[in-house]
Enzyme design. Structure first.
Site, PDB file in Angstrom:
ATOM      1  N   ASP A  87       0.977  -1.244  -0.047  1.00 54.79           N
ATOM      2  CA  ASP A  87       0.061   0.099   0.036  1.00 54.79           C
ATOM      3  C   ASP A  87       0.903   1.078  -0.002  1.00 54.79           C
ATOM      4  O   ASP A  87       2.176   1.171   0.199  1.00 54.79           O
ATOM      5  CB  ASP A  87      -0.758  -0.133   1.256  1.00 54.79           C
ATOM      6  CG  ASP A  87      -1.953   1.330   1.233  1.00 54.79           C
ATOM      7  OD1 ASP A  87      -2.223   1.478   0.050  1.00 54.79           O
ATOM      8  OD2 ASP A  87      -2.356   1.847   2.435  1.00 54.79           O
ATOM      9  N   CYS A  91      -4.490  -1.787  -1.557  1.00 55.89           N
ATOM     10  CA  CYS A  91      -4.384  -0.154  -1.864  1.00 55.89           C
ATOM     11  C   CYS A  91      -5.821  -0.172  -2.818  1.00 55.89           C
ATOM     12  O   CYS A  91      -5.583  -0.867  -4.168  1.00 55.89           O
ATOM     13  CB  CYS A  91      -3.391   0.283  -2.421  1.00 55.89           C
ATOM     14  SG  CYS A  91      -3.419   2.088  -2.896  1.00 55.89           S
ATOM     15  N   GLU A 133      -3.537   8.159   8.105  1.00 55.40           N
ATOM     16  CA  GLU A 133      -2.199   7.898   8.307  1.00 55.40           C
ATOM     17  C   GLU A 133      -1.389   8.314   9.628  1.00 55.40           C
ATOM     18  O   GLU A 133      -0.400   7.832  10.142  1.00 55.40           O
ATOM     19  CB  GLU A 133      -1.561   8.339   6.813  1.00 55.40           C
ATOM     20  CG  GLU A 133      -0.015   7.942   6.552  1.00 55.40           C
ATOM     21  CD  GLU A 133       0.148   6.423   6.339  1.00 55.40           C
ATOM     22  OE1 GLU A 133      -0.696   5.706   5.971  1.00 55.40           O
ATOM     23  OE2 GLU A 133       1.515   5.966   6.214  1.00 55.40           O
ATOM     24  N   CYS A 163     -11.249   2.594   0.442  1.00 56.52           N
ATOM     25  CA  CYS A 163      -9.954   2.756   0.697  1.00 56.52           C
ATOM     26  C   CYS A 163      -9.375   2.083   2.087  1.00 56.52           C
ATOM     27  O   CYS A 163     -10.301   1.980   2.943  1.00 56.52           O
ATOM     28  CB  CYS A 163      -9.526   4.239   0.796  1.00 56.52           C
ATOM     29  SG  CYS A 163      -7.853   4.819   1.386  1.00 56.52           S
ATOM     30  N   HIS A 206      -7.388   2.655   4.347  1.00 55.73           N
ATOM     31  CA  HIS A 206      -7.119   3.521   5.509  1.00 55.73           C
ATOM     32  C   HIS A 206      -8.544   3.680   6.098  1.00 55.73           C
ATOM     33  O   HIS A 206      -8.123   3.633   7.403  1.00 55.73           O
ATOM     34  CB  HIS A 206      -6.665   4.883   5.200  1.00 55.73           C
ATOM     35  CG  HIS A 206      -4.971   5.069   4.787  1.00 55.73           C
ATOM     36  ND1 HIS A 206      -4.393   4.405   3.557  1.00 55.73           N
ATOM     37  CD2 HIS A 206      -3.962   5.272   5.317  1.00 55.73           C
ATOM     38  CE1 HIS A 206      -3.279   4.517   3.703  1.00 55.73           C
ATOM     39  NE2 HIS A 206      -2.725   5.269   4.853  1.00 55.73           N
TER      40      HIS A 206
HETATM   41  N1  DGL Z   1      -4.848   3.119   1.320  1.00 59.75           N
HETATM   42  C1  DGL Z   1      -4.858   3.528  -0.145  1.00 59.75           C
HETATM   43  C2  DGL Z   1      -6.265   3.214  -1.015  1.00 59.75           C
HETATM   44  O1  DGL Z   1      -6.783   2.173  -0.406  1.00 59.75           O
HETATM   45  C3  DGL Z   1      -4.081   4.625  -0.574  1.00 59.75           C
HETATM   46  C4  DGL Z   1      -4.635   5.988   0.061  1.00 59.75           C
HETATM   47  C5  DGL Z   1      -3.536   7.283  -0.372  1.00 59.75           C
HETATM   48  O2  DGL Z   1      -2.379   6.874  -0.507  1.00 59.75           O
HETATM   49  O3  DGL Z   1      -4.097   7.962  -0.731  1.00 59.75           O
HETATM   50  O4  DGL Z   1      -6.578   3.934  -1.690  1.00 59.75           O
END
Ligand code: DGL
Length: 258
Positions: A11, A74, A153, A184, A186
């Site tokens: 990721d 990701c 993050e 996402c 995150h």
């Molecule tokens: N965790 C990532 C996603 O699922 C990336 C988020 C990012 O870097 O903006 O899109």
């Protein structure tokens, strides 16, 4: 056949740790190598060309470490690069979109699906395309959340996170969505905040559980399962960040779910 090599995951940063956490639970005997492309975080606002180049680079780092399979943990890289990179390498590569939509198809309960994700993911329309392909009568309502991955993050917990999430969820208030996909990796750290700002009946979908089940299925199908008695994991970064690993440990134990 058995295969004791490692499973590679990547990721842009901490988000894919939500997937790693489920993978460790689902496959306790496997070894995992987690690559966080901290040098290039965040991915959300980058162009498709940039995402494709970064994805190839991450895959090559993992392949040089002899992985037997790659999980793109990701949403941004899955939505803009998976189709292009998949045919280029001999190891199986999976992302978060297709397995999630196939699982929702099985559940047969989705009529209107909301998707929250990064700008790049929403712009690519990858979730929408997959949903319409697998569950044709479904309506999809998209919402980009440009600030959310960076907040996660950093582990932000303050009032500002709640206000930002409330703002992003507004478009879903007057629409009858039955399901909300966290598009996402995150975002699951904020599941509690997201849930308390949505009507209770809306099902929130965290892709990590579904992706981990899919990896298990593929290892079986492709005869790539290990016979080692106990697994482990290693985290590597493209740019050293002092607190990254301590924070990742917390995410792994779910201590950080806010
Ligand atoms: N965790 C990532 C996603 O699922 C990336 C988020 C990012 O870097 O903006 O899109």
């Amino acid at each position: 056949m058995v295969d004791n090599r490692t499973i590679g995951i990547f990721d842009s940063g901490m988000g894919g740790i939500t997937v790693l956490s489920q993978l460790i639970k689902e496959l306790p005997k496997e070894k995992f190598l987690y690559l966080a492309d901290t040098k290039n975080f965040p991915y959300g606002g980058k162009s498709k060309e940039e995402i494709l180049a970064l994805t190839k680079n991450n895959i090559e780092i993992l392949i040089n470490r002899q992985v037997k399979m790659i999980v793109i943990a990701c949403g941004t890289a899955t939505s803009q690069a998976l189709d292009e990179v998949k045919p280029l390498y001999s190891v199986p590569i999976i992302g978060i979109i297709e397995p999630t939509v196939l699982e929702l198809k099985q559940r047969k309960k989705c009529k209107t699906i909301g998707v929250i994700a990064t700008e790049g993911t929403i712009r690519s329309k990858a979730w929408e395309r997959e949903i319409i392909k697998q569950i044709p009568q479904t309506k999809v309502i998209n919402q980009a959340c440009p600030l959310l991955a960076s907040m996660a993050e950093k582990g932000e917990k303050e009032e500002r996170v709640e206000r930002t999430i409330q703002e992003y969820l507004k478009p879903f208030h007057n629409k009858e969505i039955d399901t909300l996909i966290l598009g996402c990796t995150h975002y699951p750290i904020y599941t509690n905040i997201i849930a308390r700002n949505l009507p209770e009946k809306i099902k929130i979908v965290d892709t990590s559980y579904i992706v981990a089940k899919k990896v298990k299925e593929i290892l079986k199908q492709e005869q790539l399962e290990t016979i080692e008695p106990k697994g482990n994991y290693e985290i590597i970064l493209t740019k050293e960040i002092e607190e990254f690993k301590t924070m990742a440990e917390k995410w792994l134990k779910k201590e950080e779910t806010i």
